[in-house]
Design a protein around this motif. Structure first.
Motif, PDB file in Angstrom:
ATOM      1  N   ASP A  24     -36.464 -47.657 -48.658  1.00  0.00           N
ATOM      2  CA  ASP A  24     -36.955 -46.868 -49.465  1.00  0.00           C
ATOM      3  C   ASP A  24     -38.198 -46.189 -48.539  1.00  0.00           C
ATOM      4  OD1 ASP A  24     -38.086 -45.176 -51.269  1.00  0.00           O
ATOM      5  OD2 ASP A  24     -37.591 -46.419 -52.773  1.00  0.00           O
ATOM      6  N   PRO A  25     -38.597 -44.943 -48.192  1.00  0.00           N
ATOM      7  CA  PRO A  25     -39.483 -44.535 -47.404  1.00  0.00           C
ATOM      8  C   PRO A  25     -40.785 -44.327 -48.089  1.00  0.00           C
ATOM      9  CG  PRO A  25     -38.174 -42.524 -47.912  1.00  0.00           C
ATOM     10  CD  PRO A  25     -37.353 -43.675 -48.441  1.00  0.00           C
ATOM     11  N   ARG A  26     -40.590 -44.451 -49.489  1.00  0.00           N
ATOM     12  CA  ARG A  26     -41.999 -44.294 -50.199  1.00  0.00           C
ATOM     13  C   ARG A  26     -42.854 -45.538 -50.205  1.00  0.00           C
ATOM     14  NH1 ARG A  26     -39.227 -43.038 -55.785  1.00  0.00           N
ATOM     15  NH2 ARG A  26     -37.779 -44.632 -55.039  1.00  0.00           N
ATOM     16  N   THR A  27     -43.994 -45.134 -50.093  1.00  0.00           N
ATOM     17  CA  THR A  27     -45.187 -46.431 -50.278  1.00  0.00           C
ATOM     18  C   THR A  27     -46.128 -46.376 -51.208  1.00  0.00           C
ATOM     19  OG1 THR A  27     -46.396 -44.948 -48.687  1.00  0.00           O
ATOM     20  CG2 THR A  27     -44.755 -46.602 -47.739  1.00  0.00           C
ATOM     21  N   THR A  28     -46.188 -45.127 -51.819  1.00  0.00           N
ATOM     22  CA  THR A  28     -47.306 -44.904 -53.103  1.00  0.00           C
ATOM     23  C   THR A  28     -46.454 -44.956 -54.548  1.00  0.00           C
ATOM     24  OG1 THR A  28     -48.422 -43.532 -51.639  1.00  0.00           O
ATOM     25  CG2 THR A  28     -49.029 -43.416 -53.917  1.00  0.00           C
ATOM     26  N   GLU A  29     -47.396 -46.129 -55.244  1.00  0.00           N
ATOM     27  CA  GLU A  29     -46.822 -46.227 -56.606  1.00  0.00           C
ATOM     28  C   GLU A  29     -46.751 -45.052 -57.410  1.00  0.00           C
ATOM     29  OE1 GLU A  29     -47.582 -49.315 -60.361  1.00  0.00           O
ATOM     30  OE2 GLU A  29     -48.891 -49.406 -58.711  1.00  0.00           O
ATOM     31  N   GLY A  30     -45.449 -44.921 -58.005  1.00  0.00           N
ATOM     32  CA  GLY A  30     -45.212 -43.491 -58.843  1.00  0.00           C
ATOM     33  C   GLY A  30     -44.900 -42.411 -58.065  1.00  0.00           C
ATOM     34  N   GLU A  31     -44.613 -42.601 -56.878  1.00  0.00           N
ATOM     35  CA  GLU A  31     -44.169 -41.381 -55.992  1.00  0.00           C
ATOM     36  C   GLU A  31     -42.750 -41.097 -56.285  1.00  0.00           C
ATOM     37  OE1 GLU A  31     -43.805 -40.368 -51.072  1.00  0.00           O
ATOM     38  OE2 GLU A  31     -44.641 -42.114 -51.728  1.00  0.00           O
ATOM     39  N   LEU A  32     -42.260 -39.922 -56.422  1.00  0.00           N
ATOM     40  CA  LEU A  32     -41.358 -39.360 -57.008  1.00  0.00           C
ATOM     41  C   LEU A  32     -40.162 -39.436 -55.994  1.00  0.00           C
ATOM     42  CD1 LEU A  32     -42.235 -36.193 -59.312  1.00  0.00           C
ATOM     43  CD2 LEU A  32     -41.816 -38.755 -60.045  1.00  0.00           C
ATOM     44  N   LEU A  33     -38.998 -39.579 -56.408  1.00  0.00           N
ATOM     45  CA  LEU A  33     -37.773 -39.925 -55.566  1.00  0.00           C
ATOM     46  C   LEU A  33     -37.167 -38.655 -55.151  1.00  0.00           C
ATOM     47  CD1 LEU A  33     -35.483 -41.722 -54.250  1.00  0.00           C
ATOM     48  CD2 LEU A  33     -34.150 -41.471 -56.286  1.00  0.00           C
ATOM     49  N   TRP A  34     -37.144 -37.474 -56.017  1.00  0.00           N
ATOM     50  CA  TRP A  34     -36.649 -36.290 -55.667  1.00  0.00           C
ATOM     51  C   TRP A  34     -37.592 -35.382 -56.152  1.00  0.00           C
ATOM     52  CZ3 TRP A  34     -30.922 -34.348 -56.454  1.00  0.00           C
ATOM     53  CH2 TRP A  34     -30.777 -33.225 -55.805  1.00  0.00           C
ATOM     54  N   PRO A  35     -38.755 -35.090 -55.642  1.00  0.00           N
ATOM     55  CA  PRO A  35     -39.996 -34.374 -56.500  1.00  0.00           C
ATOM     56  C   PRO A  35     -39.462 -32.712 -56.536  1.00  0.00           C
ATOM     57  CG  PRO A  35     -40.527 -34.878 -54.466  1.00  0.00           C
ATOM     58  CD  PRO A  35     -39.344 -35.734 -54.681  1.00  0.00           C
ATOM     59  N   ASP A  36     -38.522 -32.157 -55.727  1.00  0.00           N
ATOM     60  CA  ASP A  36     -38.088 -30.975 -55.726  1.00  0.00           C
ATOM     61  C   ASP A  36     -36.949 -30.493 -56.776  1.00  0.00           C
ATOM     62  OD1 ASP A  36     -39.708 -30.297 -53.580  1.00  0.00           O
ATOM     63  OD2 ASP A  36     -38.163 -30.517 -52.139  1.00  0.00           O
ATOM     64  N   ARG A  37     -36.338 -31.667 -57.150  1.00  0.00           N
ATOM     65  CA  ARG A  37     -35.410 -31.425 -58.477  1.00  0.00           C
ATOM     66  C   ARG A  37     -35.742 -32.048 -59.538  1.00  0.00           C
ATOM     67  NH1 ARG A  37     -32.859 -30.802 -62.006  1.00  0.00           N
ATOM     68  NH2 ARG A  37     -30.653 -30.850 -62.291  1.00  0.00           N
ATOM     69  N   PHE A  38     -36.311 -33.268 -59.461  1.00  0.00           N
ATOM     70  CA  PHE A  38     -36.971 -33.835 -60.638  1.00  0.00           C
ATOM     71  C   PHE A  38     -38.374 -34.259 -60.506  1.00  0.00           C
ATOM     72  CE2 PHE A  38     -32.237 -35.049 -60.550  1.00  0.00           C
ATOM     73  CZ  PHE A  38     -31.977 -34.647 -61.521  1.00  0.00           C
ATOM     74  N   GLY A  39     -39.193 -32.967 -60.632  1.00  0.00           N
ATOM     75  CA  GLY A  39     -40.564 -33.418 -60.689  1.00  0.00           C
ATOM     76  C   GLY A  39     -41.047 -33.873 -62.087  1.00  0.00           C
ATOM     77  N   LYS A  40     -42.492 -33.945 -62.264  1.00  0.00           N
ATOM     78  CA  LYS A  40     -43.079 -34.724 -63.491  1.00  0.00           C
ATOM     79  C   LYS A  40     -42.623 -33.870 -64.725  1.00  0.00           C
ATOM     80  CE  LYS A  40     -46.900 -37.089 -61.052  1.00  0.00           C
ATOM     81  NZ  LYS A  40     -48.406 -37.126 -61.159  1.00  0.00           N
ATOM     82  N   LYS A  41     -42.654 -32.718 -64.482  1.00  0.00           N
ATOM     83  CA  LYS A  41     -42.205 -31.559 -65.537  1.00  0.00           C
ATOM     84  C   LYS A  41     -40.846 -31.791 -66.098  1.00  0.00           C
ATOM     85  CE  LYS A  41     -42.184 -27.009 -67.176  1.00  0.00           C
ATOM     86  NZ  LYS A  41     -42.591 -25.571 -66.880  1.00  0.00           N
ATOM     87  N   GLU A  42     -39.970 -32.062 -65.451  1.00  0.00           N
ATOM     88  CA  GLU A  42     -38.393 -32.260 -65.455  1.00  0.00           C
ATOM     89  C   GLU A  42     -38.253 -33.737 -65.869  1.00  0.00           C
ATOM     90  OE1 GLU A  42     -38.807 -28.780 -63.005  1.00  0.00           O
ATOM     91  OE2 GLU A  42     -39.580 -30.910 -62.454  1.00  0.00           O
ATOM     92  N   LEU A  43     -39.127 -34.634 -65.466  1.00  0.00           N
ATOM     93  CA  LEU A  43     -38.813 -35.860 -65.823  1.00  0.00           C
ATOM     94  C   LEU A  43     -39.771 -36.230 -67.323  1.00  0.00           C
ATOM     95  CD1 LEU A  43     -39.336 -38.053 -62.620  1.00  0.00           C
ATOM     96  CD2 LEU A  43     -37.215 -37.584 -63.647  1.00  0.00           C
ATOM     97  N   ALA A  44     -40.412 -35.482 -67.838  1.00  0.00           N
ATOM     98  CA  ALA A  44     -41.288 -35.829 -69.057  1.00  0.00           C
ATOM     99  C   ALA A  44     -40.405 -36.025 -70.242  1.00  0.00           C
ATOM    100  CB  ALA A  44     -42.277 -34.610 -69.272  1.00  0.00           C
ATOM    101  N   PRO A  45     -39.473 -35.146 -70.315  1.00  0.00           N
ATOM    102  CA  PRO A  45     -38.641 -35.437 -71.505  1.00  0.00           C
ATOM    103  C   PRO A  45     -37.757 -36.950 -71.917  1.00  0.00           C
ATOM    104  CG  PRO A  45     -38.140 -33.192 -70.829  1.00  0.00           C
ATOM    105  CD  PRO A  45     -38.870 -34.110 -69.781  1.00  0.00           C
ATOM    106  N   PHE A  46     -37.407 -37.191 -70.329  1.00  0.00           N
ATOM    107  CA  PHE A  46     -36.701 -38.523 -70.322  1.00  0.00           C
ATOM    108  C   PHE A  46     -37.606 -39.664 -70.569  1.00  0.00           C
ATOM    109  CE2 PHE A  46     -34.556 -35.330 -67.744  1.00  0.00           C
ATOM    110  CZ  PHE A  46     -33.131 -35.419 -68.372  1.00  0.00           C
ATOM    111  N   LYS A  47     -38.884 -39.605 -69.984  1.00  0.00           N
ATOM    112  CA  LYS A  47     -39.825 -40.701 -69.996  1.00  0.00           C
ATOM    113  C   LYS A  47     -40.283 -41.035 -71.548  1.00  0.00           C
ATOM    114  CE  LYS A  47     -43.055 -41.630 -66.948  1.00  0.00           C
ATOM    115  NZ  LYS A  47     -44.316 -41.368 -66.137  1.00  0.00           N
ATOM    116  N   ALA A  48     -40.036 -39.928 -72.426  1.00  0.00           N
ATOM    117  CA  ALA A  48     -40.339 -40.376 -73.701  1.00  0.00           C
ATOM    118  C   ALA A  48     -39.094 -41.033 -74.470  1.00  0.00           C
ATOM    119  CB  ALA A  48     -40.374 -38.872 -74.650  1.00  0.00           C
ATOM    120  N   LYS A  49     -38.273 -41.253 -73.918  1.00  0.00           N
ATOM    121  CA  LYS A  49     -37.021 -42.111 -74.411  1.00  0.00           C
ATOM    122  C   LYS A  49     -37.109 -43.431 -73.398  1.00  0.00           C
ATOM    123  CE  LYS A  49     -34.274 -38.106 -75.517  1.00  0.00           C
ATOM    124  NZ  LYS A  49     -32.953 -37.307 -75.032  1.00  0.00           N
TER     125      LYS A  49
END
Length: 342
Positions: free
Chosen positions: A49-74
């Motif tokens: 995994d090339p990510r190093t920063t905690e919380g860094e998104l896997l695919w921000p262009d497709r699943f950004g914070k706004k798109e993921l918010a409804p799923f985080k509520a569940k």
């Protein structure tokens, strides 16, 4: 998406290649997997995994914070499907439904209408505020955070019962000290914090949080780094507005956590949440982290928050500050009996 599903069975056997890519990067579960084996069965080519920063998104262009918010509520769907870390339905030792809701509303600056924080509804004056710090063994320990949990105890105006409210919490990988910056003469406290906090170390974060939350007592687990934090807090900040007590844990993590379950089942433990017009509850982000980690315990990837929470709850219980309903009723009955005899 279950802790005992077929993939979990294969993983427990050990002879598999595991590709684990959570939607938000978790450094404690950094993934390195094999792409190609040589003729002898050894890894000839790997990928990580090339990510190093905690919380860094896997695919921000497709699943950004706004798109993921409804799923985080569940919580269960988010943890199992998106974070690849399933939680038992209803939680492990600490069920999510055991947390009581203390409503908060957003505070806005009257002039700029800028969000400035949250206000508790109803507001309260705490009788006692305790902070509990669980330190990583060393600052470079990769799989463990330093975690701080702050609880406020107060009497509910209607029921007259003690409420234990989670008022702050964080977990961070921190060095003992950060870069210190003097506060400018024309700088407000809030502006100073925003400008410097990214460079703080563990001592600065603990001192700031305890001051901000008007903590009466800070608990620190009595281990090597805990001793260092205690000494450095006193050395750097001199006369503190809160007392510090080093705690010797007597039993293992499970036993310590299990000893405070009755405070949850007696509906004494509250966490802050926004409640919309339909009655939907949305825990504040940092409270949600505590609740999800507690729900996953003892099978979650982290338990630092749970350790800090258990230590704080056990302390207020041992000090006689958190009395259950049945204990309160027994005390009142005993007082009434002796009053009648006199």
């Amino acid at each position: 998406g279950h802790q005992d599903d077929l993939s979990a069975k294969f993983l427990s056997d050990g002879d598999v290649v595991h590709l684990n890519l959570p939607a938000e990067y978790d450094p404690a579960r950094h993934c390195v997997t094999v792409l190609k084996f040589d003729d002898d069965g050894h890894a000839a080519q790997t990928w990580e995994d090339p990510r190093t920063t905690e919380g860094e998104l896997l695919w921000p262009d497709r699943f950004g914070k706004k798109e993921l918010a409804p799923f985080k509520a569940k919580h269960f769907e988010w943890s199992a499907q998106w974070q690849q870390s399933p939680i038992p339905r209803g939680g492990g030792l600490f069920k999510e439904r055991w947390w009581q809701v203390h409503e908060v509303v957003k505070k806005l600056d009257p002039h700029t209408k800028r969000f400035t924080g949250y206000k508790f509804v109803p507001e309260f004056e705490p009788d006692f505020v305790v902070a509990s710090l669980d330190t990583a063994f060393t600052e470079k320990e990769e799989n463990s955070y330093s975690a701080l949990v702050v609880l406020a105890l107060f009497k509910d105006a209607k029921s007259k019962r003690t409420r234990i409210l989670l008022v702050d919490a964080w977990q961070k990988h921190l060095e003992m000290h950060g870069d210190f910056s003097e506060r400018r003469t024309d700088e407000s406290e809030g502006a100073y914090v925003r400008r410097t906090q990214d460079k703080w170390g563990l001592v600065e974060w603990v001192a700031h949080t305890c001051k901000k939350r008007r903590v009466h007592r800070l608990l620190i687990e009595n281990k090597s780094r805990g001793h260092d934090v205690n000494k450095e807090l006193r050395r750097v900040f001199g006369d503190l507005d809160f007392g510090i007590r080093l705690i010797d844990p007597k039993r293992d993590k499970w036993a310590r956590a299990h000893s405070v379950v009755d405070l949850f089942t007696d509906e004494m433990i509250y966490a802050p949440a926004e409640v919309d017009e339909s009655g939907t509850v949305q825990w504040l982000d940092w409270a949600d982290v505590v609740i999800r980690e507690a729900a996953a315990f003892p099978h979650g990837s982290h338990d630092d928050m749970v350790d800090a929470l258990s230590m704080a709850l056990k302390h207020v219980r041992d000090e006689g500050l958190a009395i259950r309903r049945d204990e309160q009723a027994a005390e009142e009955h005993e007082r009434a009996k002796h009053k009648g005899q006199r």
